[in-house]
Design an enzyme around this catalytic site. Structure first.
Site, PDB file in Angstrom:
ATOM      1  N   LYS A 124       0.819  -1.217   0.000  1.00 40.07           N
ATOM      2  CA  LYS A 124       0.000   0.000   0.000  1.00 40.07           C
ATOM      3  C   LYS A 124       0.853   1.268   0.000  1.00 40.07           C
ATOM      4  O   LYS A 124       0.406   2.317  -0.440  1.00 40.07           O
ATOM      5  CB  LYS A 124      -0.973  -0.017   1.168  1.00 40.07           C
ATOM      6  CG  LYS A 124      -2.018  -1.120   0.982  1.00 40.07           C
ATOM      7  CD  LYS A 124      -3.208  -0.973   1.885  1.00 40.07           C
ATOM      8  CE  LYS A 124      -4.300  -1.956   1.500  1.00 40.07           C
ATOM      9  NZ  LYS A 124      -3.915  -3.372   1.681  1.00 40.07           N
TER      10      LYS A 124
HETATM   11  C1  PLP Z   1      -4.540  -4.453   1.053  1.00 36.56           C
HETATM   12  C2  PLP Z   1      -3.799  -5.744   0.959  1.00 36.56           C
HETATM   13  C3  PLP Z   1      -4.174  -6.758   0.050  1.00 36.56           C
HETATM   14  C4  PLP Z   1      -5.410  -6.667  -0.824  1.00 36.56           C
HETATM   15  O1  PLP Z   1      -5.301  -5.684  -1.820  1.00 36.56           O
HETATM   16  P1  PLP Z   1      -6.605  -5.148  -2.608  1.00 36.56           P
HETATM   17  O2  PLP Z   1      -6.157  -3.990  -3.369  1.00 36.56           O
HETATM   18  O3  PLP Z   1      -7.601  -4.789  -1.522  1.00 36.56           O
HETATM   19  O4  PLP Z   1      -7.107  -6.268  -3.447  1.00 36.56           O
HETATM   20  C5  PLP Z   1      -3.389  -7.901  -0.027  1.00 36.56           C
HETATM   21  N1  PLP Z   1      -2.311  -8.066   0.764  1.00 36.56           N
HETATM   22  C6  PLP Z   1      -1.918  -7.120   1.660  1.00 36.56           C
HETATM   23  C7  PLP Z   1      -0.728  -7.379   2.515  1.00 36.56           C
HETATM   24  C8  PLP Z   1      -2.640  -5.925   1.791  1.00 36.56           C
HETATM   25  O5  PLP Z   1      -2.246  -4.998   2.686  1.00 36.56           O
END
Ligand code: PLP
Length: 486
Positions: A124
């Site tokens: 993120k």
């Molecule tokens: C947010 C997240 C996801 C999922 O991503 P999306 O964009 O919601 O599909 C997967 N793995 C981790 C570690 C995350 O923080």
């Protein structure tokens, strides 16, 4: 470039106008009027670029109302080896998202694209760090302020705080369930000493935190007066920032544009893989986009059957890949808009049905809402599912064969990628977090601790800055009022 709502009722807007917005006023999600195209010559020229330069080239196709020199400065400041410094030993931090060969399967190379080397050790950061700089830039230009209110069970809150800390014109009020995050996640957030970061530990569960955010946002007068905004995963700028690393992964894995690659993406809200879909629509030679889910298999069910059936809270499992524990996929509407040929009236009807009937059915079967499921494969999509025992087995197996520790979400991806690997097409698995963040499960799988990147060794011992509050929206509103001076 102008942006429209998937539900068709909002006026077209510029990139800067939707940057600070969440949902469109008609309840839809913003998308560009058309996807900009990338030629083969352009793709070749991009092979020589640094990550920051590549990000600029892609962003300038979408953010056409930001002067190019400013955009170039913003991407240069965001994508540095300093910010993405948590690379493993042997990885080159200057690559920002290095590719690591994982294994050969059925004649296909499986590679890992390291997206989690940023400040909070999860992918993120890739988008949120840019968002922080874009927000600061835009607010300064307009002489405005923004108070970000969010709820987190872990990854999103820390990524937002590390992106916004010390930024002029921005405050972050982040709600988290008191004593319910892991010690590591709590320490990451609460040890921040920046004056513009406010951690509010709510005596309740994550849903209580989310309900408070909704209650505050629904008080439109308060929201406007206190300049409340959000940074959730439907934010368009976050999606665009994620498009960049699909191009980057492709360029690092190939020598010529004749070559195709596939991606497997650990998925929850469909934000990450939605960016892959957009990269493919822009002309990036992607063969397959594989959605990997955990026990919360809303998306796997759709991509196998054409039925989208959201889950109730009681049917949403708490798993050991918690950032994928979702009951509905908030970005999915963007793909459905493309799938139904940009028919916004149909999108609006389908998502009304999600509210009234808990889902829709595009399988083409008797009584279904349409037959577009037949077209899903044309978009490269396929899916698979991985459960707790699969995660443990995959973490052990990758560690034994490759000497590499992967986190639980990435393990879901590797498990599913192995089912789809085909000869001649490199398969890239997106690494969505580093294992140090989910050490409890690493302990369970291997009986040892995950390595911690430098600087995180004693994070739990640092002084913490937070307030504890009952699950009461009125108290949160008062607290924000006291600290914004508005
Ligand atoms: C947010 C997240 C996801 C999922 O991503 P999306 O964009 O919601 O599909 C997967 N793995 C981790 C570690 C995350 O923080």
């Amino acid at each position: 470039m102008h942006y429209i709502s998937t539900r068709g009722h909002a006026a077209a807007q510029s990139f800067s106008e939707i940057l600070l917005a969440g949902l469109a006023p008609d309840g839809g999600l913003y998308l560009p009027q058309e996807y900009p195209q990338v030629s083969s010559a352009e793709l070749d020229a991009w092979r020589k670029l640094s990550y920051a330069e590549l990000a600029f080239e892609i962003l300038r196709k979408f953010a056409t109302d930001i002067p190019e020199a400013d955009l170039r400065a913003l991407t240069a400041k965001t994508y540095t080896a300093e910010v993405y410094r948590n690379a493993r030993e042997g990885e080159d931090p200057n690559l920002i998202t290095p590719l690591l060969p994982l294994e050969e399967k059925n004649g296909a190379t499986i590679l890992l694209q390291a997206l989690s080397n940023g400040p909070t050790l999860a992918f993120k950061d890739m988008a949120m760090q840019l968002l922080g700089n874009l927000f600061e830039y835009t607010l300064a230009k307009r002489n405005e302020e923004l108070n970000i209110l969010g709820a987190t069970s872990g990854d999103t809150g820390s990524a937002a705080e590390y992106a916004m800390r010390g930024k002029k014109g921005i405050r972050v009020f982040m709600l988290s369930p008191h004593r319910k995050m892991s010690a590591f996640q709590t320490a990451q957030m609460f040890s921040l000493q920046d004056e513009n970061i406010y951690n509010i530990a709510v005596e309740g569960v994550f849903d209580d935190c989310q309900d408070i955010v909704k209650a505050v946002s629904n008080d439109h007068a308060y929201k406007a007066r206190q300049k409340i905004g959000t940074v959730n995963s439907i934010n368009w700028a976050r999606v665009v920032a994620q498009v960049v690393y699909y191009f980057r992964g492709y360029l690092l894995a190939t020598r010529s544009n004749e070559q195709k690659v596939s991606f497997t993406v650990p998925s929850g809200n469909f934000g990450n893989i939605c960016a892959g879909h957009i990269a493919r629509m822009m002309g990036l030679p992607i063969d397959k986009l594989i959605v990997a889910t955990n026990e919360n298999d809303v998306l796997d069910e759709f991509f196998r059957t054409g039925v989208y059936r959201v889950r109730k809270s009681a049917e949403t499992y708490h798993t050991t890949s918690p950032s994928m524990d979702i009951s509905k996929a908030s970005n999915f509407e963007r793909f459905i808009f493309d799938l139904v040929g940009h028919d916004s009236a149909r999108v609006a009807a389908l998502f009304r049905k999600v509210e009234t009937h808990g889902g829709f059915d595009l399988s083409g079967g008797p009584g279904s809402d349409g037959d577009e499921f037949a077209k899903v494969a044309q978009y490269g999509f396929a899916s698979g599912k991985s459960i707790h025992q699969d995660r443990l087995a995959t973490i052990r197996d990758v560690h034994a064969k490759r000497g590499l520790l992967i986190d639980t979400h990435t393990a879901d991806g590797v498990k599913v990628a192995r089912e789809y690997a085909t000869a001649g097409v490199p398969m890239i698995v997106l690494e969505t977090a580093l294992p140090a963040k989910f050490n409890e499960t690493i302990q369970e799988a291997l009986g040892r601790d995950a390595d911690r990147p430098a600087g995180f060794e004693n994070i739990e011992a640092l002084p913490q800055r937070f307030v504890v509050m009952p699950a009461d929206a009125a108290r949160v509103k008062d607290y924000i009022l006291e600290h914004t001076g508005l």
